[in-house]
Design a protein around this motif. Sequence first.
Motif, PDB file in Angstrom:
ATOM      1  N   GLU A  37      40.475  38.701  59.409  1.00  0.00           N
ATOM      2  CA  GLU A  37      40.984  37.837  58.335  1.00  0.00           C
ATOM      3  C   GLU A  37      42.077  38.543  57.528  1.00  0.00           C
ATOM      4  O   GLU A  37      43.092  37.945  57.198  1.00  0.00           O
ATOM      5  N   ILE A  38      41.838  39.807  57.216  1.00  0.00           N
ATOM      6  CA  ILE A  38      42.806  40.585  56.433  1.00  0.00           C
ATOM      7  C   ILE A  38      44.098  40.757  57.221  1.00  0.00           C
ATOM      8  O   ILE A  38      45.193  40.550  56.687  1.00  0.00           O
ATOM      9  N   ARG A  39      43.980  41.122  58.483  1.00  0.00           N
ATOM     10  CA  ARG A  39      45.174  41.290  59.315  1.00  0.00           C
ATOM     11  C   ARG A  39      45.963  39.985  59.400  1.00  0.00           C
ATOM     12  O   ARG A  39      47.180  39.957  59.240  1.00  0.00           O
ATOM     13  N   HIS A  40      45.268  38.904  59.638  1.00  0.00           N
ATOM     14  CA  HIS A  40      45.925  37.594  59.720  1.00  0.00           C
ATOM     15  C   HIS A  40      46.626  37.263  58.399  1.00  0.00           C
ATOM     16  O   HIS A  40      47.756  36.773  58.391  1.00  0.00           O
ATOM     17  N   ALA A  41      45.967  37.521  57.278  1.00  0.00           N
ATOM     18  CA  ALA A  41      46.560  37.246  55.960  1.00  0.00           C
ATOM     19  C   ALA A  41      47.847  38.049  55.774  1.00  0.00           C
ATOM     20  O   ALA A  41      48.862  37.507  55.314  1.00  0.00           O
ATOM     21  N   PHE A  42      47.819  39.329  56.120  1.00  0.00           N
ATOM     22  CA  PHE A  42      49.021  40.162  55.983  1.00  0.00           C
ATOM     23  C   PHE A  42      50.130  39.703  56.929  1.00  0.00           C
ATOM     24  O   PHE A  42      51.297  39.669  56.546  1.00  0.00           O
ATOM     25  N   GLU A  43      49.767  39.358  58.152  1.00  0.00           N
ATOM     26  CA  GLU A  43      50.784  38.950  59.126  1.00  0.00           C
ATOM     27  C   GLU A  43      51.397  37.598  58.790  1.00  0.00           C
ATOM     28  O   GLU A  43      52.594  37.392  58.974  1.00  0.00           O
ATOM     29  N   GLN A  44      50.592  36.664  58.302  1.00  0.00           N
ATOM     30  CA  GLN A  44      51.077  35.307  58.067  1.00  0.00           C
ATOM     31  C   GLN A  44      51.626  35.087  56.652  1.00  0.00           C
ATOM     32  O   GLN A  44      52.603  34.375  56.479  1.00  0.00           O
ATOM     33  N   ILE A  45      50.998  35.672  55.648  1.00  0.00           N
ATOM     34  CA  ILE A  45      51.367  35.417  54.257  1.00  0.00           C
ATOM     35  C   ILE A  45      51.943  36.668  53.579  1.00  0.00           C
ATOM     36  O   ILE A  45      52.817  36.581  52.745  1.00  0.00           O
ATOM     37  N   GLY A  46      51.437  37.839  53.961  1.00  0.00           N
ATOM     38  CA  GLY A  46      51.897  39.088  53.351  1.00  0.00           C
ATOM     39  C   GLY A  46      50.965  39.601  52.282  1.00  0.00           C
ATOM     40  O   GLY A  46      51.188  40.674  51.714  1.00  0.00           O
ATOM     41  N   CYS A  47      49.896  38.833  51.970  1.00  0.00           N
ATOM     42  CA  CYS A  47      48.956  39.269  50.941  1.00  0.00           C
ATOM     43  C   CYS A  47      47.679  38.435  51.054  1.00  0.00           C
ATOM     44  O   CYS A  47      47.614  37.498  51.838  1.00  0.00           O
ATOM     45  N   PHE A  48      46.678  38.791  50.254  1.00  0.00           N
ATOM     46  CA  PHE A  48      45.462  37.998  50.137  1.00  0.00           C
ATOM     47  C   PHE A  48      44.826  38.322  48.803  1.00  0.00           C
ATOM     48  O   PHE A  48      45.145  39.333  48.176  1.00  0.00           O
ATOM     49  N   GLU A  49      43.954  37.444  48.347  1.00  0.00           N
ATOM     50  CA  GLU A  49      43.197  37.700  47.130  1.00  0.00           C
ATOM     51  C   GLU A  49      41.842  38.246  47.551  1.00  0.00           C
ATOM     52  O   GLU A  49      41.123  37.613  48.328  1.00  0.00           O
ATOM     53  N   ALA A  50      41.506  39.425  47.063  1.00  0.00           N
ATOM     54  CA  ALA A  50      40.227  40.043  47.385  1.00  0.00           C
ATOM     55  C   ALA A  50      39.226  39.731  46.280  1.00  0.00           C
ATOM     56  O   ALA A  50      39.514  39.938  45.101  1.00  0.00           O
ATOM     57  N   ILE A  51      38.066  39.228  46.669  1.00  0.00           N
ATOM     58  CA  ILE A  51      36.978  38.995  45.731  1.00  0.00           C
ATOM     59  C   ILE A  51      35.995  40.149  45.909  1.00  0.00           C
ATOM     60  O   ILE A  51      35.521  40.408  47.012  1.00  0.00           O
ATOM     61  N   TYR A  52      35.756  40.850  44.819  1.00  0.00           N
ATOM     62  CA  TYR A  52      34.804  41.961  44.855  1.00  0.00           C
ATOM     63  C   TYR A  52      34.058  41.941  43.530  1.00  0.00           C
ATOM     64  O   TYR A  52      34.595  42.327  42.501  1.00  0.00           O
ATOM     65  N   ARG A  53      32.856  41.461  43.558  1.00  0.00           N
ATOM     66  CA  ARG A  53      32.106  41.198  42.334  1.00  0.00           C
ATOM     67  C   ARG A  53      31.610  42.459  41.620  1.00  0.00           C
ATOM     68  O   ARG A  53      31.070  42.359  40.523  1.00  0.00           O
ATOM     69  N   GLU A  54      31.754  43.614  42.229  1.00  0.00           N
ATOM     70  CA  GLU A  54      31.291  44.856  41.607  1.00  0.00           C
ATOM     71  C   GLU A  54      32.256  45.347  40.523  1.00  0.00           C
ATOM     72  O   GLU A  54      31.921  46.248  39.767  1.00  0.00           O
ATOM     73  N   VAL A  55      33.454  44.788  40.475  1.00  0.00           N
ATOM     74  CA  VAL A  55      34.424  45.183  39.452  1.00  0.00           C
ATOM     75  C   VAL A  55      34.176  44.322  38.217  1.00  0.00           C
ATOM     76  O   VAL A  55      34.255  43.091  38.288  1.00  0.00           O
ATOM     77  N   PRO A  56      33.879  44.940  37.070  1.00  0.00           N
ATOM     78  CA  PRO A  56      33.645  44.150  35.856  1.00  0.00           C
ATOM     79  C   PRO A  56      34.878  43.312  35.502  1.00  0.00           C
ATOM     80  O   PRO A  56      36.018  43.774  35.637  1.00  0.00           O
ATOM     81  N   LEU A  57      34.641  42.093  35.043  1.00  0.00           N
ATOM     82  CA  LEU A  57      35.734  41.178  34.703  1.00  0.00           C
ATOM     83  C   LEU A  57      36.666  41.786  33.656  1.00  0.00           C
ATOM     84  O   LEU A  57      37.893  41.636  33.737  1.00  0.00           O
ATOM     85  N   GLU A  58      36.117  42.494  32.702  1.00  0.00           N
ATOM     86  CA  GLU A  58      36.941  43.120  31.664  1.00  0.00           C
ATOM     87  C   GLU A  58      37.901  44.149  32.267  1.00  0.00           C
ATOM     88  O   GLU A  58      39.080  44.194  31.905  1.00  0.00           O
ATOM     89  N   LEU A  59      37.426  44.955  33.205  1.00  0.00           N
ATOM     90  CA  LEU A  59      38.292  45.924  33.877  1.00  0.00           C
ATOM     91  C   LEU A  59      39.374  45.193  34.665  1.00  0.00           C
ATOM     92  O   LEU A  59      40.554  45.540  34.590  1.00  0.00           O
ATOM     93  N   HIS A  60      38.985  44.181  35.419  1.00  0.00           N
ATOM     94  CA  HIS A  60      39.945  43.386  36.186  1.00  0.00           C
ATOM     95  C   HIS A  60      41.051  42.857  35.273  1.00  0.00           C
ATOM     96  O   HIS A  60      42.241  43.010  35.552  1.00  0.00           O
ATOM     97  N   ASN A  61      40.660  42.243  34.152  1.00  0.00           N
ATOM     98  CA  ASN A  61      41.635  41.664  33.231  1.00  0.00           C
ATOM     99  C   ASN A  61      42.524  42.729  32.595  1.00  0.00           C
ATOM    100  O   ASN A  61      43.733  42.536  32.453  1.00  0.00           O
ATOM    101  N   ASN A  62      41.943  43.863  32.235  1.00  0.00           N
ATOM    102  CA  ASN A  62      42.730  44.953  31.646  1.00  0.00           C
ATOM    103  C   ASN A  62      43.740  45.521  32.637  1.00  0.00           C
ATOM    104  O   ASN A  62      44.881  45.815  32.271  1.00  0.00           O
TER     105      ASN A  62
END
Length: 132
Positions: free
Chosen positions: A32-57
Amino acid sequence: MGSQSQPKIPVIDMSNESLKPGTSTWLSTCKEIRHAFEQIGCFEAIYREVPLELHNNVFATAAELFDLPNEIKMKNKSTKTYFDYFGQYASLPLYESLAIDNPTSLESTQSFTTLMWPAEIKAFGEILSTYS
């Protein structure tokens, strides 16, 4: 004349507990990641272990970083060309990149931070140290 639709950025969930190297989940996620990079050039990664406050900062600080004057961003030089500031090109008008040479080194990240925000180093450093 037909309208051209914008490609949708793929969303890939990286918080799946069975996502371990060598498993079928790992292999399908890699595809999926390879396809995303080849077709679009990026992807949004969901990783719930990162606190929302850290993500936003981090994203707020990244926006602040790219809003700095070009003269400051162009100070980012490295012995490796691909870590230099890249931007302001007519052929890629919306693309900019900055990188930290050896980003896992506290000394390297502090050097980058001081270069970009000489008067505001405490604010950025405090964000990072809160989560380390």
